[in-house]
Design an enzyme around this catalytic site. Structure first.
Site, mmCIF file in Angstrom:
data_model
loop_
_atom_site.group_PDB
_atom_site.id
_atom_site.type_symbol
_atom_site.label_atom_id
_atom_site.label_comp_id
_atom_site.label_asym_id
_atom_site.label_seq_id
_atom_site.Cartn_x
_atom_site.Cartn_y
_atom_site.Cartn_z
ATOM 1 N N VAL A 147 0.455 -1.585 0.058
ATOM 2 C CA VAL A 147 0.387 0.229 -0.035
ATOM 3 C C VAL A 147 1.043 1.036 -0.030
ATOM 4 C CG1 VAL A 147 -1.744 1.710 1.282
ATOM 5 C CG2 VAL A 147 -1.638 -1.421 1.224
ATOM 6 N N ASP A 148 1.899 1.256 0.474
ATOM 7 C CA ASP A 148 2.567 2.183 0.910
ATOM 8 C C ASP A 148 3.395 2.555 -0.301
ATOM 9 O OD1 ASP A 148 3.618 4.410 2.686
ATOM 10 O OD2 ASP A 148 5.282 3.086 3.348
ATOM 11 N N ASP A 149 4.003 1.758 -1.415
ATOM 12 C CA ASP A 149 4.847 2.264 -2.531
ATOM 13 C C ASP A 149 3.906 2.569 -3.970
ATOM 14 O OD1 ASP A 149 7.627 1.143 -3.118
ATOM 15 O OD2 ASP A 149 7.143 0.760 -1.559
#
Length: 634
Positions: free
Chosen positions: A373-375
């Site tokens: 999710v972060d990337d």
């Protein structure tokens, strides 16, 4: 709060930004991506030698080069730490010492004697973490009977049942499954030496147990008895299923998850399962390690992971903050490369979200099973800002996948949704690092910022819930905890810009408390820093040597809050005065986090991309010039 003696001129900040921008563009690969070194600690190199010894592929050349690097990282007291300037780490020191013995360093040598003295004083091998003692057990230096049991039969537990493999975070489950095979096989391949000088003879120290920990201690004793007389048919079926699970999760580059722990344990497990070195899976796995190997004058060292997608998205956003045109080749080619890295297939995340269509991006070159999710949030932001034609379908797919990964409480974790069962953390095996993946403030903030930029129809409810989650997660002192970066400076530097982008007023109480906290922990030199010991010692929260990345994180939050204070000017002055002639900054301190309290990372590109973003946004705020420097970009 610092009251700056002298304030930086706009022209000085602009010159620093120009130099940094040009340096960053110069680091771009011919294919359009960026990748800085991901530096960790010498356990990577020690375990690589031990892996090669176990598989029978260790060469004199690899050994000599790795040993030279390991020796170069030893401190005067004979120890090794997990991060620059950190305290001695017993387990890391034991593994490094073992690797040097493997390289031929005699125990009587001065640098080895001082290490052995430290190890014994710190409790010896008996006090090392479970993972270290597993490595030693592989070579007969620790009895398997004195290690926690991981039965391979757990592979049959359905996802709804407690302690099934999907209760673990993705990085942990990929490590646990191969270790169940290792635990069942109990191999011993003796070393040509003994580590008696590292033993104290005292029993293993155990932390006081309570509740579930007591129950799991008793369960471990039962599993030890079962392991001596397992149900043979069930054990064979479990080993076969675990082996198949491992093989199907190998990535195209030969890795498992693109990270070191599951990679090395998977190779060991497959070797024990009868896979010969020339089998395509084994050959690909061993060959893939070369891509993670750095060789230079200091020796041979391994990266625990690689971050090209993350680094490229951060670099594009930094260049756009610096006023670089979206039409610049660095932006367009970087965006095109990112589009080619989109994950379009299913992965383990689908166990919890079976009806969610795939999308998004992973951290590494090849990690299609585990997008995160972060990337994905950072790439959405970079592609949306770049405005490259033809990227809209990928952005829409990514937004759909990312929002579908919201946990029930409205927050976002890195790899899985609702990976919050804490029962597995009570197992005797779990004495090192994070093993679950609950929502965190930094990841949730990045999602909020991406959604605030895109404003996709139909996702306003998701955005509101995420903002509410962030407001509830604010610490009493006004900061936010940083799961994937050090620490409260990182969390606060991510959350404040996200909240403001989502519509929270800069004068709102939550923002004012964050500003007060940042100003209160600014150092006298104008910079910000937070030591990694803040993860287990609250006295270090907001305290540490000033670093470029952490100073930039604080500035990004203050600038988003509309601050034009002496604190902002002092932070900018620190960046200007500490810049290297080549446009970069020195940053020996680790500001990235793998496992809070246990494993840390020095992202070599952080020292550049975040100061560029901070300087670019500062100049835009000071001059009102959307291009930052006002002079365009060559």
């Amino acid at each position: 709060m610092l009251i700056a003696d002298t304030l930086p001129s706009t022209s000085g900040a602009a010159l620093a930004l120009d130099r940094a921008r040009d340096h960053l563009i110069g680091l771009r690969s011919p294919q359009g991506w960026w990748k800085g070194e991901l530096q960790t600690n010498v356990t990577m190199d020690a375990e690589d030698l031990l892996l090669r010894e176990f598989l029978g592929i260790r060469t004199p050349e690899d050994t000599a080069e790795a040993a030279r690097w390991i020796r170069s990282q030893q401190r005067a007291d004979g120890t090794w730490a997990n991060f620059h300037g950190g305290p001695p780490d017993l387990s890391t020191t034991v593994e490094a010492y073992t690797a040097l013995r493997l390289a031929g360093d005699p125990p009587g040598a001065a640098h080895m004697r001082v290490t052995a003295d430290f190890v014994r004083q710190a409790g010896g091998i008996e006090a090392a973490r479970v993972f270290t003692r597993i490595w030693l057990a592989l070579f007969g230096q620790w009895p398997w009977d004195r290690l926690p049991v991981l039965p391979p039969e757990m592979i049959f537990l359905p996802p709804w049942f407690p302690l099934n493999v999907y209760d673990w975070a993705c990085w942990a489950r990929q490590t646990i499954v191969p270790l169940t095979i290792v635990s069942a096989c109990r191999p011993v391949r003796p070393l040509p030496f003994d580590l008696a000088e590292l033993r104290t003879g005292r029993p293993v120290r155990r932390a006081a147990r309570q509740g579930w920990e007591v129950a799991f201690g008793r369960l471990d004793a039962l599993l030890h008895r079962y392991g001596r007389h397992p149900v043979k048919g069930l054990r064979r079926a479990a080993l076969r299923r675990a082996t198949e699970w491992i093989v199907t999760r190998q990535e195209l580059d030969g890795s498992w998850g693109g990270i070191q722990p599951p990679w090395v344990y998977s190779l060991i497990a497959l070797d024990l399962s009868g896979y010969h070195l020339d089998h395509p899976v084994m050959a690909r796995g061993i060959r893939g390690l070369d891509r993670f190997t750095i060789r230079d004058d200091t020796g041979r060292r391994l990266e625990a992971c690689q971050s090209p997608v993350w680094d490229t998205a951060l670099a594009i956003n930094a260049l756009l903050d610096a006023g670089v045109s979206p039409e610049h080749p660095a932006v367009t080619e970087g965006a095109d490369w990112l589009i080619g890295q989109e994950v379009r297939g299913p992965g383990d995340w689908a166990v919890r979200r079976p009806s969610l269509p795939p999308g998004g991006w992973a951290f590494e070159f090849d990690n299609d099973i585990y997008p995160d999710v972060d990337d994905t949030a950072e790439v959405i932001l970079a592609l949306g800002r770049a405005g490259r034609p033809g990227t809209r379908p990928a952005i829409d797919r990514a937004v759909r996948w990312m929002t579908g990964m919201a946990s029930r409480d409205g927050g976002f974790a890195a790899f899985d949704a609702d990976n919050t069962r804490t029962l597995c953390t009570k197992l005797p095996f779990c004495d090192f690092g994070a093993v679950i993946d609950p929502p965190s403030a930094d990841v949730t903030a990045h999602v909020v910022e991406a959604l605030a930029h895109e404003r996709p129809p139909g996702h306003r409810h998701t955005l509101r819930r995420a903002v509410t989650w962030l407001l509830k997660a604010q610490e009493a002192d006004g900061s936010w905890f940083g799961r994937w970066g050090a620490n409260h400076v990182y969390g606060t530097g991510a959350v404040v810009p996200a909240l403001v982008a989502a519509g929270v007023h800069p004068r709102a109480g939550c923002v004012r408390r964050a500003v007060a906290w940042l100003e209160g922990c600014q150092r006298d030199d104008g910079g910000w820093g937070e030591d990694l010991r803040s993860y287990h010692d609250p006295a270090w929260i907001g305290r540490g040597e000033s670093t470029p990345s952490q100073t930039a994180w604080a500035l990004l939050a203050l600038l988003a809050a509309g601050e034009s204070s002496a604190a902002v000017e002092g932070g900018v002055r620190w960046l200007v005065e500490h810049q290297r002639p080549d446009g970069s900054w020195d940053e020996p301190y680790y500001t990235g986090t793998g496992f809070p309290g246990a494993f840390y990372i020095n992202y070599h590109l952080y020292r550049l991309v975040f100061p560029i973003s901070a300087l670019g946004r500062y100049l835009r705020a000071r001059t009102g010039d959307a291009a930052g420097t006002g002079r365009g970009t060559p």
